[in-house]
Design a protein around this motif. Sequence first.
Motif, PDB file in Angstrom:
ATOM      1  N   VAL A 182      10.048   0.151  -6.240  1.00 58.88           N
ATOM      2  CA  VAL A 182       9.110  -0.356  -5.229  1.00 58.88           C
ATOM      3  C   VAL A 182       8.079  -1.266  -5.877  1.00 58.88           C
ATOM      4  O   VAL A 182       7.780  -2.359  -5.371  1.00 58.88           O
ATOM      5  N   LEU A 183       7.525  -0.838  -7.004  1.00 54.60           N
ATOM      6  CA  LEU A 183       6.496  -1.627  -7.677  1.00 54.60           C
ATOM      7  C   LEU A 183       7.075  -2.905  -8.276  1.00 54.60           C
ATOM      8  O   LEU A 183       6.398  -3.934  -8.317  1.00 54.60           O
ATOM      9  N   VAL A 201       1.386  -7.521  -5.525  1.00 55.08           N
ATOM     10  CA  VAL A 201       0.028  -6.999  -5.524  1.00 55.08           C
ATOM     11  C   VAL A 201       0.083  -5.594  -4.926  1.00 55.08           C
ATOM     12  O   VAL A 201       0.799  -5.364  -3.938  1.00 55.08           O
ATOM     13  N   VAL A 202      -0.668  -4.657  -5.503  1.00 57.04           N
ATOM     14  CA  VAL A 202      -0.706  -3.286  -4.972  1.00 57.04           C
ATOM     15  C   VAL A 202      -2.143  -2.979  -4.568  1.00 57.04           C
ATOM     16  O   VAL A 202      -3.077  -3.239  -5.337  1.00 57.04           O
ATOM     17  N   LEU A 233       0.880  -1.171   0.000  1.00 54.77           N
ATOM     18  CA  LEU A 233       0.000   0.000   0.000  1.00 54.77           C
ATOM     19  C   LEU A 233       0.913   1.215   0.000  1.00 54.77           C
ATOM     20  O   LEU A 233       1.625   1.465   0.982  1.00 54.77           O
ATOM     21  N   ALA A 234       0.907   1.960  -1.094  1.00 49.46           N
ATOM     22  CA  ALA A 234       1.784   3.123  -1.232  1.00 49.46           C
ATOM     23  C   ALA A 234       0.935   4.387  -1.282  1.00 49.46           C
ATOM     24  O   ALA A 234       0.167   4.590  -2.235  1.00 49.46           O
ATOM     25  N   SER A 235       1.069   5.226  -0.256  1.00 47.68           N
ATOM     26  CA  SER A 235       0.325   6.482  -0.187  1.00 47.68           C
ATOM     27  C   SER A 235       0.846   7.249   1.013  1.00 47.68           C
ATOM     28  O   SER A 235       1.696   6.761   1.756  1.00 47.68           O
ATOM     29  N   VAL A 259      -4.157  -4.935  -9.077  1.00 45.73           N
ATOM     30  CA  VAL A 259      -4.473  -3.960  -8.039  1.00 45.73           C
ATOM     31  C   VAL A 259      -5.756  -4.353  -7.316  1.00 45.73           C
ATOM     32  O   VAL A 259      -6.664  -4.943  -7.897  1.00 45.73           O
ATOM     33  N   VAL A 260      -5.797  -3.999  -6.038  1.00 42.18           N
ATOM     34  CA  VAL A 260      -6.993  -4.174  -5.214  1.00 42.18           C
ATOM     35  C   VAL A 260      -7.336  -2.812  -4.634  1.00 42.18           C
ATOM     36  O   VAL A 260      -6.468  -2.148  -4.054  1.00 42.18           O
TER      37      VAL A 260
END
Length: 387
Positions: free
Chosen positions: A275-276, A281-282, A206-208, A305-306
Amino acid sequence: MRREDDTRRPRLLFVVTEDWVFWMHRLDLARAAREAGYAVSVATRVREHGKRIEDEGFRLFPVQFRRGGLHPLRELATVVELIRLYRRVRPDLVHHVALKPVLYGSWAARLVRVPAVVNAFVGLGHVFIATGWRAGLLRACVIRALRGALALPHAKVIFQNEDDRDLLLRSGVVRKDDTVLIPGSGVDVARFVPSPEAEGRPVVALASRMLKEKGVREFVEAARLLQAHGIQARCVLVGMVDMENPAHITEAELLAWQREGVIEWWGHREDMPRVLAQSHVVVLPSYREGFPRVLLEAAACGRPVVATDVPGCRDVVRPHDNGLLVPVQDPGALFQAIATLVQDKALRARMGRRGREIVEEEFSSARITREILDVYRELLGTAWSPA
């Protein structure tokens, strides 16, 4: 980079809250505008990216935006600062990005009589997500202020998704003829490219920014469920603590979860392609988005993606095609979706390939940039027509 003489070129001014926001989300557009013949300037709060912006050849004007809190005198001071800046720079076109620049910048542009204005909403933010009577009162005040601010001649309002546009249309903030729908800021498909999955336990990222409204706590609960069911995965949080946002997750919480062994926190990262590439799974279990760039970047990198079935996220995720959608604030459903992808490598590969195709066809930065430059040309007319 030495600046070219801009006396005979239309002056374009970007107004953005933070220098890192401009660098991450508007740099490709600014470069393209310069190549198209605009003299580009940037007004923003300067932190760590000021020198980079100036090295690109753009004029940089520091502005003291304060994203946290709404102290009336401080907010008024920001409006006055923008009025003075617009009188000094004399832009032919101002492009405001996000809620505060749109609101304050539009009032300043009205008073200074800026010839053309673009107001870009990048999601409606905490004001439109928060609940409770205080949030409702603030929301009503913001809507009323926006009605007056956006009633400008020679202006266009860019929305990233239909839900946000419909909400402000119903609220009487904008007229449909003054709006344009452009999905996000695009992705550099030459920088974000597919790569083979890394060996070892699947990485779920989870990137944010570390905010409650990005679904960080739901992600942590889903990670606990993965552990409880014996499903092997590394659950990773990537992003900074945003202390100015009322919904921020504290560093103490993040470190506690890491000590518990439920997640890894990698902190702020600028090397997102890497990172990706390390991820399998992102996810983004957000409560509401404009048009989430990280999901587009993940899809461009060939990762499934989810995300939650909310505005913005559902504009990127095509269920069972390039990813999965789950109900908002539902850790159990999030766990099930992650578990499905973690345990099925072939499904990840199929969704990843489809995600890349969708980004190339619909969301490349080149395509999105052309659409925004078309808006500029429409507003400026034939008197100022860059190449």
